[in-house]
Write an enzyme that holds these catalytic residues in place. Structure first.
Site: not given
Length: 201
Positions: A1-2
């Site tokens: 999640m980046t």
């Protein structure tokens, strides 16, 4: 999640990242530093579980320093990337994997280097790379704008554009952009011979 990106240039290397840290569907932090400086010639960009990444970076710093003291000269970027990859692989072999994907970027006497390293212990050298949930979008920007003669300043702009594009469509990326530049080593005269000195950030 980046979203993290790394770009090799004719003048050094550039890393970029967003600032969002997610806890499931909740935004845990909007000011997370995902680019960690190892020393003046090496840095790591983090995707994955933050606690695992921070532990690995601390271990890599200590192990790298010990190796340098034992042999009397610094590790190359590839050796540093292999050290970090070996640490991740040891976790996998012990059934306690580190849930991370890392971009190891730096400069040495051979020039600038970008390596991807993941929990499997593999490393791959790249001219540019991206990782994280926003990486498919970032790669579109990198593929279209990268060229071999790119400068550090151009690469900063491209890295920012790649992360910004990912932030538009990826819910795990957001809240601003960080970049770091590591310039190539510059030879400087020294008493009794030549030495090299790392540039500043």
């Amino acid at each position: 999640m980046t979203t993290i990106v790394g770009i090799k240039t004719k003048e050094g290397v550039v890393l970029g990242s967003d600032k969002r840290a997610s806890k499931g569907f909740f935004i845990g932090s909007k000011i997370t530093q995902k680019i960690a400086k190892i020393d003046d010639t090496l840095a790591v960009a983090i995707a994955g579980q933050l606690s695992d990444a921070e532990y690995l970076i601390k271990m890599a710093k200590a192990e790298r320093k010990l190796l340098e003291l034992r042999r009397g000269f610094p590790l190359t970027v590839k050796e540093s990337a292999r050290l970090i990859a070996n640490l991740t692989y040891s976790g996998l072999r012990n059934y306690q994997p580190y849930f991370v994907e890392l971009l190891v970027a730096g400069v040495d006497e051979q020039g600038a280097h970008i390596y991807t390293a993941d929990m499997s212990g593999a490393i791959i050298g790249e001219d540019f790379a991206s990782s994280g949930s926003g990486s498919p979008i970032a790669y579109g920007v990198l593929e279209s704008l990268y060229h071999k003669d790119i400068t550090n300043e151009n690469a900063k702009e491209i890295a920012s554009k790649a992360v910004a594009a990912a932030m538009e469509r990826d819910p795990g990326s957001g809240n601003g952009i960080d970049t770091m530049v590591i310039p190539n080593l510059v030879a400087v005269p020294a008493v009794g011979g030549n030495s090299s000195k790392g540039g500043s950030y």
